[in-house]
Design an enzyme around this catalytic site. Structure first.
Site, PDB file in Angstrom:
ATOM      1  CD  GLU A 293      -2.911   1.147   0.216  1.00  0.00           C
ATOM      2  OE1 GLU A 293      -2.934   2.092  -0.596  1.00  0.00           O
ATOM      3  OE2 GLU A 293      -3.675   0.176   0.166  1.00  0.00           O
ATOM      4  CG  ASP A 297      -1.027   4.892  -1.011  1.00  0.00           C
ATOM      5  OD1 ASP A 297      -1.741   4.431  -1.923  1.00  0.00           O
ATOM      6  OD2 ASP A 297      -1.314   4.782   0.187  1.00  0.00           O
ATOM      7  CB  SER A 504      -5.327   1.409  -2.649  1.00  0.00           C
ATOM      8  OG  SER A 504      -5.797   1.262  -1.346  1.00  0.00           O
ATOM      9  N   GLY A 565     -23.645  11.318 -16.874  1.00  0.00           N
ATOM     10  CA  GLY A 565     -23.743  12.132 -15.675  1.00  0.00           C
ATOM     11  C   GLY A 565     -23.217  11.392 -14.461  1.00  0.00           C
TER      12      GLY A 565
END
Length: 584
Positions: A293, A297, A504, A565
């Site tokens: 993770e 990131d 993530s 939309g």
């Protein structure tokens, strides 16, 4: 996830303390109760009476309504206060509790032998108090019994209670007390990323990562093998060079044992560069055992925003405790230490991204509301906050309610359901992008639909008609707000490349783009964007690529369908930096 600064109460001589008039505090009234042990958890044992808990008391904020009003005004591009974000001191003044609340809570503490004057520290606004109490004392204060609960799937163990009460008078003065009935930990919560089994698509060398791609001809391979160069081309940031790097910053929130490798840059112009590590409450920074993770990131926020300074916050979670055989060491709750740290800083990054979440129904509503209001504080101070929308579609598992009725309903995710954050869903493929099947989306059962999104959400609900009637709360805060690619991300972990998927990946991608928009505004002498949602649902709506195909199945249902939309699959769509640059 909140709390500014904490203070420690000295307990010397507690047994000799003289309580005040006991009758004032002898009428406990239920604050929150679970009807069953939260799913995935099981009772393990009774904790030792002298096991220390870090009890955090969230007092009601006297001018919270004014804070929320200010947040919307400074975030509304049509308001005269747009961009006039509040200072730390101004926010602290608005969240301070009323003197009557302070008096009542301090009198209650004194009744239990705790002298508030012994406090080492409180939050700057005074709305949060942290004290160290034994299990035995907490049980007396909250008229409850604690237990050690185990989460076999993650290996987590926590000291929690199935219910707690407060004297009736304190209900008007206290929003929430922890740790009590919120069982979540970052080990037990779902990190919204996962390793994908796609060995054939892996990028083998850094040069391939770094090779720029023309926005005019994004190759189909970027739909399954995503690199920073792919994202820069897909979302039109390739040619933008940040200018406000002395001021603009991007923050990545990481927790427990998730740290990021310094090595792993995919841009030739970023070779030798690094990011700042900030370790909060004992957070680690082991370069030998990085987290998937964390590397996902930081490699993608940096890959998009370089040379904008990035800050990786590695937050630990082990408060003081008395070691014993049956009691776990980690009693802290998600987000609290990180927010405690960040909100106490005078200067904060203009953009944040976080990639964790859980089913909203597993979070006690008083806790969720208190946490959400802390994100409002960050937004009022000029921060844009991205959260991944989750990887379970409209809900994972059996989707049964935990209120004893065992009804099957769609399960919204928190904190994505908080109206003061920007929730980011996921897409896949290119030319065109489509919704990725796991992208989380839906409608909150805790938070009502904010006015900023009503005109966008109403057409979707009108077209949906009675489909899924009773399975979701049509009047709830709708999410996600926007989306970005979420599958096939090439991530270097300990020198090896893995393919990673999940929202993530989407959240740091959007955060990188927002950070560039903040850079552009700051370089023009303007304020950063701050809380994004009122802007993106109004004057910046046309800056997103509408995603019109795909769905997010879950709960044994087909899930919602992406359409023209806004929709609860991909929100308003994926960002186009060049169009947004003209709109902001």
């Amino acid at each position: 996830m909140l709390f500014l600064s904490t203070f420690i109460v000295v307990f010397a001589g507690l047994s000799s303390a003289k309580p005040f008039s006991g009758k004032r505090w002898d009428n406990p009234s239920l604050k929150h109760r679970w009807v069953e042990v939260p799913r995935g958890w099981e009772f393990h044992s009774t904790p030792a009476e002298d096991h220390l808990l870090e009890m955090r008391i969230g007092l009601k904020q006297n001018k919270l309504d004014e804070l929320i009003s200010s947040l919307y005004e400074v975030s509304d591009p049509d308001h005269e206060r747009y961009g006039q974000h509040l200072s730390k001191a101004e926010v602290d003044a608005l969240v301070a509790p009323h003197p009557d609340s302070v008096e009542a809570v301090e009198a209650w503490l004194q009744h239990h032998g705790i002298n508030p004057d012994d406090a080492h520290f409180r939050s700057a606004g005074g709305e949060w108090i942290s004290i160290h109490v034994s299990v035995a004392q907490a049980e007396r204060m909250l008229d409850t019994k604690y237990g050690v609960y185990h989460h076999p799937a993650s290996g987590s163990s926590v000291v929690r209670t199935m219910e707690y009460s407060l004297p009736a008078e304190l209900h008007s003065h206290i929003d929430v007390i922890t740790p009590t009935t919120y069982f979540g930990t970052f080990h037990s919560m779902r990190s919204t990323s996962f390793i994908e089994t796609k060995p054939a698509s892996l990028v083998d060398d850094a040069a391939s990562f770094a090779a720029e791609i023309s926005p005019l001809a994004v190759p189909a391979s970027c739909g399954s093998t995503v690199t920073p160069a792919c994202l820069r081309a897909m979302y039109n940031t390739t040619n933008y060079v940040p200018k406000a790097t002395a001021t603009n910053k991007l923050g990545v929130a990481g927790y427990l044992d998730e740290f990021a490798n310094d090595a792993g840059e995919f841009r030739t112009d970023a070779v030798g560069g690094t990011f700042q590590h900030v370790q909060v409450n004992g957070g680690g920074n082991s370069q030998s055992q990085p987290g998937v993770e964390a590397n996902l990131d930081i490699q993608y926020t940096e890959g998009i925003s370089f040379p904008t300074p990035n800050i990786y916050y590695s937050t630990g979670g082990s408060p003081p405790f008395i070691k014993d055989t049956f009691t776990p060491t980690n009693t802290n709750e998600p987000y609290l230490d990180w927010l405690n740290f960040v909100l106490n800083q005078t200067v904060i990054p203009q953009t944040f991204t976080t990639s964790y979440g859980d089913d909203e129904q597993t979070v006690p509503q008083d806790y969720a509301v208190s946490v959400c209001n802390l994100f409002a504080q960050l937004g009022a101070r000029g921060a844009s906050i991205m959260f991944s929308s989750g990887d379970e579609g409209v809900g994972g598992g059996d989707c049964l309610t935990n209120d004893g009725t065992n009804r099957k309903i769609f399960q919204p995710a928190f904190p994505a359901s908080c109206p003061f954050v920007t929730a980011v869903g996921g897409t896949t493929r290119v030319n065109p992008e489509v919704a990725v099947s796991f992208t989380g989306g839906g409608f909150s059962r805790y938070f009502s639909q904010p006015s900023y999104q009503t005109s966008s959400v109403t057409p979707f609900l009108t077209n949906l008609g009675t489909k899924f009637s009773g399975l979701f709360n049509a009047s709830g805060r709708a999410y996600p707000d926007v989306s970005a690619a979420a599958s096939g991300f090439q991530v270097v972990i300990s020198g090896r490349t893995s393919s990673v998927g999940g929202t993530s990946a989407s959240s740091p991608t959007v955060a990188g783009i927002v950070s560039l928009l903040n850079d552009f505004r700051i370089s023009q002498g303007k304020a950063p964007l701050g809380f994004l949602n009122p802007l993106i649902y109004s004057t910046a709506k046309s800056g997103f690529n509408d995603i019109v195909s795909g769905s997010n199945p879950g709960c044994g249902q087909t899930g919602f369908t992406a359409t023209t939309g806004w929709d609860p699959v991909t929100g308003l769509g994926t960002p186009d930096f060049l169009r947004l640059q003209q709109l902001v």
